[in-house]
Motif scaffolding. Structure first.
Motif, PDB file in Angstrom:
ATOM      1  N   GLN A   1      -1.310  32.342  -7.799  1.00  0.00           N
ATOM      2  CA  GLN A   1      -0.157  33.134  -7.355  1.00  0.00           C
ATOM      3  C   GLN A   1       1.101  32.823  -8.172  1.00  0.00           C
ATOM      4  O   GLN A   1       1.508  31.659  -8.288  1.00  0.00           O
ATOM      5  CB  GLN A   1       0.117  32.870  -5.874  1.00  0.00           C
ATOM      6  CG  GLN A   1      -1.034  33.324  -4.979  1.00  0.00           C
ATOM      7  CD  GLN A   1      -0.734  33.060  -3.521  1.00  0.00           C
ATOM      8  OE1 GLN A   1       0.298  33.472  -2.997  1.00  0.00           O
ATOM      9  NE2 GLN A   1      -1.649  32.372  -2.855  1.00  0.00           N
ATOM     10  N   ALA A   2       1.711  33.912  -8.686  1.00  0.00           N
ATOM     11  CA  ALA A   2       2.873  33.760  -9.573  1.00  0.00           C
ATOM     12  C   ALA A   2       4.034  33.068  -8.857  1.00  0.00           C
ATOM     13  O   ALA A   2       4.750  32.258  -9.459  1.00  0.00           O
ATOM     14  CB  ALA A   2       3.311  35.131 -10.082  1.00  0.00           C
ATOM     15  N   SER A   3       4.225  33.353  -7.559  1.00  0.00           N
ATOM     16  CA  SER A   3       5.375  32.764  -6.851  1.00  0.00           C
ATOM     17  C   SER A   3       5.225  31.242  -6.783  1.00  0.00           C
ATOM     18  O   SER A   3       6.202  30.501  -6.861  1.00  0.00           O
ATOM     19  CB  SER A   3       5.497  33.347  -5.444  1.00  0.00           C
ATOM     20  OG  SER A   3       4.326  33.066  -4.692  1.00  0.00           O
ATOM     21  N   ARG A   4       3.980  30.776  -6.640  1.00  0.00           N
ATOM     22  CA  ARG A   4       3.758  29.331  -6.587  1.00  0.00           C
ATOM     23  C   ARG A   4       3.943  28.690  -7.968  1.00  0.00           C
ATOM     24  O   ARG A   4       4.392  27.550  -8.060  1.00  0.00           O
ATOM     25  CB  ARG A   4       2.354  29.048  -6.085  1.00  0.00           C
ATOM     26  CG  ARG A   4       2.209  29.383  -4.629  1.00  0.00           C
ATOM     27  CD  ARG A   4       0.787  29.299  -4.218  1.00  0.00           C
ATOM     28  NE  ARG A   4       0.677  29.274  -2.767  1.00  0.00           N
ATOM     29  CZ  ARG A   4      -0.417  28.931  -2.126  1.00  0.00           C
ATOM     30  NH1 ARG A   4      -1.493  28.597  -2.796  1.00  0.00           N
ATOM     31  NH2 ARG A   4      -0.447  28.937  -0.823  1.00  0.00           N
TER      32      ARG A   4
ATOM     33  N   ILE B   1       3.424  17.809 -16.995  1.00  0.00           N
ATOM     34  CA  ILE B   1       2.772  18.126 -15.714  1.00  0.00           C
ATOM     35  C   ILE B   1       2.440  19.619 -15.728  1.00  0.00           C
ATOM     36  O   ILE B   1       3.342  20.459 -15.732  1.00  0.00           O
ATOM     37  CB  ILE B   1       3.698  17.810 -14.514  1.00  0.00           C
ATOM     38  CG1 ILE B   1       4.177  16.354 -14.561  1.00  0.00           C
ATOM     39  CG2 ILE B   1       2.978  18.106 -13.197  1.00  0.00           C
ATOM     40  CD1 ILE B   1       5.268  16.005 -13.551  1.00  0.00           C
ATOM     41  N   ILE B   2       1.144  19.905 -15.791  1.00  0.00           N
ATOM     42  CA  ILE B   2       0.709  21.302 -15.883  1.00  0.00           C
ATOM     43  C   ILE B   2       0.041  21.697 -14.572  1.00  0.00           C
ATOM     44  O   ILE B   2      -0.868  21.013 -14.106  1.00  0.00           O
ATOM     45  CB  ILE B   2      -0.290  21.479 -17.048  1.00  0.00           C
ATOM     46  CG1 ILE B   2       0.358  21.012 -18.353  1.00  0.00           C
ATOM     47  CG2 ILE B   2      -0.758  22.927 -17.154  1.00  0.00           C
ATOM     48  CD1 ILE B   2      -0.630  20.814 -19.487  1.00  0.00           C
ATOM     49  N   LEU B   3       0.495  22.786 -13.966  1.00  0.00           N
ATOM     50  CA  LEU B   3      -0.115  23.249 -12.711  1.00  0.00           C
ATOM     51  C   LEU B   3      -0.870  24.549 -12.946  1.00  0.00           C
ATOM     52  O   LEU B   3      -0.350  25.468 -13.579  1.00  0.00           O
ATOM     53  CB  LEU B   3       0.954  23.496 -11.649  1.00  0.00           C
ATOM     54  CG  LEU B   3       0.341  24.048 -10.348  1.00  0.00           C
ATOM     55  CD1 LEU B   3       0.094  22.936  -9.342  1.00  0.00           C
ATOM     56  CD2 LEU B   3       1.161  25.145  -9.734  1.00  0.00           C
ATOM     57  N   SER B   4      -2.097  24.608 -12.431  1.00  0.00           N
ATOM     58  CA  SER B   4      -2.865  25.850 -12.463  1.00  0.00           C
ATOM     59  C   SER B   4      -2.992  26.381 -11.043  1.00  0.00           C
ATOM     60  O   SER B   4      -3.487  25.692 -10.152  1.00  0.00           O
ATOM     61  CB  SER B   4      -4.261  25.574 -13.042  1.00  0.00           C
ATOM     62  OG  SER B   4      -5.078  26.721 -12.884  1.00  0.00           O
TER      63      SER B   4
ATOM     64  N   ASP C   1      -2.116  30.492 -15.282  1.00  0.00           N
ATOM     65  CA  ASP C   1      -2.773  31.385 -14.325  1.00  0.00           C
ATOM     66  C   ASP C   1      -4.267  31.368 -14.622  1.00  0.00           C
ATOM     67  O   ASP C   1      -4.700  31.877 -15.655  1.00  0.00           O
ATOM     68  CB  ASP C   1      -2.193  32.798 -14.494  1.00  0.00           C
ATOM     69  CG  ASP C   1      -2.883  33.803 -13.579  1.00  0.00           C
ATOM     70  OD1 ASP C   1      -3.828  33.415 -12.847  1.00  0.00           O
ATOM     71  OD2 ASP C   1      -2.460  34.972 -13.600  1.00  0.00           O
ATOM     72  N   PRO C   2      -5.088  30.778 -13.742  1.00  0.00           N
ATOM     73  CA  PRO C   2      -6.503  30.629 -14.060  1.00  0.00           C
ATOM     74  C   PRO C   2      -7.260  31.957 -14.097  1.00  0.00           C
ATOM     75  O   PRO C   2      -8.396  31.999 -14.556  1.00  0.00           O
ATOM     76  CB  PRO C   2      -7.027  29.732 -12.922  1.00  0.00           C
ATOM     77  CG  PRO C   2      -6.100  29.980 -11.790  1.00  0.00           C
ATOM     78  CD  PRO C   2      -4.757  30.266 -12.399  1.00  0.00           C
TER      79      PRO C   2
ATOM     80  N   LEU D   1      -4.564  21.085 -10.251  1.00  0.00           N
ATOM     81  CA  LEU D   1      -5.277  22.351 -10.068  1.00  0.00           C
ATOM     82  C   LEU D   1      -5.162  22.771  -8.604  1.00  0.00           C
ATOM     83  O   LEU D   1      -5.683  22.089  -7.717  1.00  0.00           O
ATOM     84  CB  LEU D   1      -6.749  22.195 -10.470  1.00  0.00           C
ATOM     85  CG  LEU D   1      -6.984  21.578 -11.865  1.00  0.00           C
ATOM     86  CD1 LEU D   1      -8.473  21.515 -12.174  1.00  0.00           C
ATOM     87  CD2 LEU D   1      -6.236  22.352 -12.944  1.00  0.00           C
ATOM     88  N   GLY D   2      -4.441  23.862  -8.346  1.00  0.00           N
ATOM     89  CA  GLY D   2      -4.213  24.324  -6.971  1.00  0.00           C
ATOM     90  C   GLY D   2      -2.767  24.127  -6.580  1.00  0.00           C
ATOM     91  O   GLY D   2      -2.278  23.002  -6.561  1.00  0.00           O
TER      92      GLY D   2
END
Ligand code: NAP
Ligand code: ZN
Length: 340
Positions: free
Chosen positions: A193-196, A187-190, A210-211, A166-167
């Motif tokens: 920002q779309a670029s990140r 591996i899921i990332l929240s 996208d939270p 998260l982050g």
């Protein structure tokens, strides 16, 4: 020499100060690159204790220009990275091997002069060799990577584990890469920002969310989510209340939450103790980089971690104060100060 001096809360400027010299146990290091970290901004705003006037900069690497009379194992011309966190070695926590919790911890770039300067004085026990042919900017990422490695070690990821991060700042994006290297297959990332999110997918995230767009609890662990039932390990790398609360709800029964993000002191988050007990969650804090700097340097030297894509900008010493005094620009991940 030129140095970026924090002179008090809200007061930072490039100054001309005397060039330091190495004591018997020190290396004098000619700085090649020093990363700007959120902590530098907290220090500027007085949200983190320090001892001004002081030269900021705790994520640095460079070339040895001089060595003290008692130094061994280093030579003039070596490329080194510095572990900024100096433990006393004689308090109860140090004796128990928990040097990151040292009662007398002193950090280079916080309590004594750091790397936003032409030179830094580095005690030999804090110095780690880097290859001569490493890209000069890459050594500056050893310190943040070392902090992420401690989080990884605490999480005990196994091949096949599922992970949520998260982050999507530099800490989250390094953690995504380490989770992949440790064998996590989901591996899921929240991050907002779309670029990140796009960058995270290049670096090994198998999915991103996208939270702001939807309820990430539903999207990740809901009945028709990405991982119904929960995630083995959640890394909280944003340092905000919302993500701390989400992390407890995303972990599966028996799962682990590693809190890496730094929350403002006094901030509270809500969770249900019943839930913690009934689902046997392990909630672990991960603070600093105990004994991980050597591995971080080796990982960076090996090329196993993508660094260039994390470096958004390189600026001269003349621009460092302005970068630190302002919030990061949209899309920016890591800004490096490059003195020459
Ligand atoms: P950072 O660049 O500020 O990254 C954190 C990112 O989290 C933000 O940029 C933001 O990116 C994202 N975020 C904010 N609110 C969110 C939300 N509600 N949901 C999902 N993502 C959210 O900082 P960093 O350098 O990567 O560091 C991350 C944290 O670790 C900070 O708190 C830092 O102080 C801490 N830290 C801890 C250690 C340690 O030893 N434990 C060491 C270094 C740093 P978007 O705008 O894309 O959402
Ligand atoms: Zn100690």
């Amino acid at each position: 020499m030129k140095a970026v001096r924090l002179e008090g809360v809200g007061g930072i400027a490039l100054r001309e100060i005397g060039k330091p010299s190495a004591g018997p146990d020190d290396l004098l290091v000619w700085i090649e690159a020093c990363g700007v970290c959120g902590t530098d901004r907290h220090l500027f705003h007085g949200e983190f204790p320090c001892t001004p006037p002081v030269t900021l900069g705790h994520e640095f690497s460079g070339i040895v220009e001089a060595i003290g009379t008692a130094v061994s194992g280093f030579s003039v011309g070596d490329r080194v990275t510095g572990d900024p966190n100096i433990a006393c070695g004689r308090c109860p926590h140090c004796h128990a091997g928990r040097i990151n919790l040292c009662h007398n911890l002193i950090a280079i770039g916080i309590h004594r002069d750091g790397g936003f300067a032409e030179y830094v004085v580095l005690p030999q026990k804090q110095a780690f060799l880097l290859p001569k042919d490493l890209k000069p900017t890459h050594g500056a990422l050893c310190e943040p990577l070392g902090c992420c490695l401690h989080g990884l070690d605490l999480a005990q990821i196994k091949p096949g584990s599922s992970v949520a991060v998260l982050g999507g700042g530099v800490i989250g994006l390094l953690t995504v890469q380490l989770a992949r290297l440790a064998g996590a297959t989901t591996i899921i990332l929240s991050t907002r920002q779309a670029s990140r999110r796009a960058l995270a997918e290049e670096l090994g995230a198998t999915a991103t969310v996208d939270p702001r767009a939807y309820d990430i609890i539903d999207a990740i662990v809901g009945p028709s989510g990405l991982l119904p039932g929960g995630v083995d390990v959640v890394f909280e790398c944003a340092g905000v209340r919302e993500t701390v609360e989400q992390s407890m709800r995303l972990a599966k029964a028996g799962g682990t939450v590693v809190v890496v993000g730094v929350m403002p002191q006094g901030m509270k988050a809500e969770f249900e103790p019943f839930d913690l007990l009934f689902r046997e969650l392990k909630v672990l804090g991960s603070f600093l980089n105990p004994f991980t700097h050597r591995r971080a340097a080796d990982l960076i030297a090996s090329g196993a971690i993508e660094i260039d894509k994390l470096i958004s900008r390189q600026v001269p010493l003349e621009d460092a104060a302005e970068v630190i005094a302002n919030p990061p620009a949209p899309g920016e991940v890591k800004v490096l100060v490059v003195p020459r």
